[in-house]
Every structure is written in C-alpha cells, then in structure tokens.
Design an enzyme around this catalytic site. Structure first.
Site, mmCIF file in Angstrom:
data_model
loop_
_atom_site.group_PDB
_atom_site.id
_atom_site.type_symbol
_atom_site.label_atom_id
_atom_site.label_comp_id
_atom_site.label_asym_id
_atom_site.label_seq_id
_atom_site.Cartn_x
_atom_site.Cartn_y
_atom_site.Cartn_z
ATOM 1 N N SER A 63 -8.842 -0.176 -13.958
ATOM 2 C CA SER A 63 -9.698 -0.748 -12.922
ATOM 3 C C SER A 63 -10.218 0.296 -11.947
ATOM 4 O O SER A 63 -11.276 0.118 -11.347
ATOM 5 C CB SER A 63 -8.939 -1.835 -12.153
ATOM 6 O OG SER A 63 -7.742 -1.315 -11.583
ATOM 7 N N ASP A 212 -7.015 -5.854 -1.248
ATOM 8 C CA ASP A 212 -5.793 -5.868 -2.062
ATOM 9 C C ASP A 212 -4.911 -4.656 -1.793
ATOM 10 O O ASP A 212 -3.772 -4.584 -2.244
ATOM 11 C CB ASP A 212 -6.111 -5.976 -3.551
ATOM 12 C CG ASP A 212 -6.893 -4.788 -4.114
ATOM 13 O OD1 ASP A 212 -7.013 -3.747 -3.423
ATOM 14 O OD2 ASP A 212 -7.386 -4.896 -5.248
ATOM 15 N N HIS A 215 -7.253 -0.938 -4.627
ATOM 16 C CA HIS A 215 -8.493 -0.399 -5.175
ATOM 17 C C HIS A 215 -9.377 0.168 -4.071
ATOM 18 O O HIS A 215 -9.565 -0.463 -3.027
ATOM 19 C CB HIS A 215 -9.246 -1.491 -5.940
ATOM 20 C CG HIS A 215 -8.514 -1.995 -7.127
ATOM 21 N ND1 HIS A 215 -7.695 -3.098 -7.073
ATOM 22 C CD2 HIS A 215 -8.455 -1.530 -8.400
ATOM 23 C CE1 HIS A 215 -7.167 -3.303 -8.277
ATOM 24 N NE2 HIS A 215 -7.616 -2.363 -9.089
#
Length: 238
Positions: A63, A212, A215
C-alpha cells in the site's frame, strides 16, 4: 530520531492489535484479489505509456507504493515518475503496488506482473515486508520470500533496487534483529542497490500521515520521493 522511532513503534503496536482482532482473509481470495487488482492496472493506456517512454521502472510493493488513501497522481509511483521527468529522464514508473501484500503475496504475483508488461523493465524497485512485520510473521520466511523475488529478477536480468523497512522497538530485540538485517543482507549478497528505510523523513511526524497513522499523506510521499529519486536517477545513469 530516537523519539520518532519509538512513536513509530507505538503506532505499529496499535495497528498490530487491530490486525490481530480482525478476520484473516482466505488465502485463495487474497491471491485472486492480487491478480485482479494488477490486471485492472494493466490497461491499454498504461501499456501505451510504457511503450512511449525510453525507460520503464516497475514499483513493486504494498500500500505504501500503491498510494493508499491518496488521489491517483499523488502516490509513490506517479510522484517518482514526475520527479525523474523533471530531471530530464524519459521514464514511465509502472505502479505495481497492491495494498495488503505480504512478501508471500508479492512472490506469488511477480511473474504475472512482469509477464503482463509490454517490455522488460529497466529497473524494478522492490518494497515489501511491512505487512509481514505488522502481522508478526517470521522474519526468516519474509527473508526467503524477498530473496526468491530478487532471484526471479536476477534470472530475468532485470536490475533491482530494494527499499527497506525497520522493525520498531516494541516488537522485541530478537525480532528486530532478524527483520532489520533482511534488506542490507540481500543487497550485499546480490550486489543490488538499497534504500535502507522507505519511511525515512516522515516517521515521527503525525502531520505527514493519514488518519490511520500508517500511510503517508501526499506531502509525506513528496518527502519520500525527494529522498529516493536521486538514488534512482543515479542507477539509471550507471
């Protein structure tokens, strides 16, 4: 920096707890999702752009490479491409990042990704292992998977650059010792380029992370690319 690294450890500790409490995906479903995601990315536009560019780079990761939570042009691959073009490189950076990928998942899909391209890449930037770390998978298994991918690329005569990860202190000294050596050891064994820590420059700065806490924001990606791009440019000139 030490304070920042402990903050990094606290963030990952919370994420590990969330992962542990959540349901594990079925192995077969995970493979199917990986293949479908990559297949959707290999559309005619991306292939055409790859043909037109003199240099093709594949950014193969999870990711952090895929641009999770960001607009299409704000992820690692498009920002790296823009930085290299600004330096006068005729380059296409193909985004082969899949959110949630472990080293095992990456190994399973590597041949598919490479075979789906219209030409052999001039460079693969390989960055996996973060999800292995979050899930507490055995570093020895992660290392074996990473080495298998490096060997696949070597057999295809494709140059590779590793971007490493570092295990935070909260995972324990033994785990950190085994995990942190993966990337430098492989770089030395196969004589390949290494960028030691993908998150260098953003760890410990909450303003550079999405809600979060894991990221990077678009600004965070800009910092990462600013540090990595010069090394990539140097590789392309060698």
């Amino acid at each position: 920096m030490l304070k920042n690294f402990f903050l990094y450890g606290s963030t990952l500790a919370l994420l590990q707890l969330l992962i542990a409490c959540g349901p594990a995906p079925e192995e077969g479903q995970a493979v199917l999702k990986d293949v479908e995601t990559v297949s959707n990315e290999t559309d005619g536009v991306q292939k055409a752009e790859a043909k037109e560019a003199e240099i093709l780079i594949v950014a193969f990761g999870d990711s952090l490479y895929a641009g999770y939570g960001l607009d299409q042009k704000e992820g690692f691959a498009p920002e790296l491409q823009a930085a290299l073009i600004a330096e006068g490189k005729d380059v296409r950076v193909y985004n082969a990042g899949v959110s949630g990928d472990t080293t095992a998942a990456g190994l399973r899909r590597m041949d598919f990704v490479l075979d789906s391209l219209t030409r052999k890449p001039d460079l693969v930037i390989l960055g996996l292992g973060g999800n292995d770390m979050l899930r507490g998978l055995k570093p020895a298994d992660s290392r074996a998977n990473m080495e298998a991918m490096v060997r696949k690329l070597d057999e295809r005569e494709i140059p590779v650059m590793l971007t490493g990860m570092l295990a935070p202190p909260n995972l324990g000294a033994e785990f950190s010792k085994e995990f942190n050596v993966i990337y430098p050891a492989l770089a030395k064994k196969y004589n390949i380029a290494l960028y030691p820590f993908f998150m260098d420059g953003v760890v410990g700065r909450p303003d550079l992370f999405l809600p979060d806490g894991l990221h990077p924001t678009a600004e965070g990606i800009d910092i990462i690319v600013g540090k990595i791009a010069p090394q990539v440019a140097k590789l392309l000139e060698s």
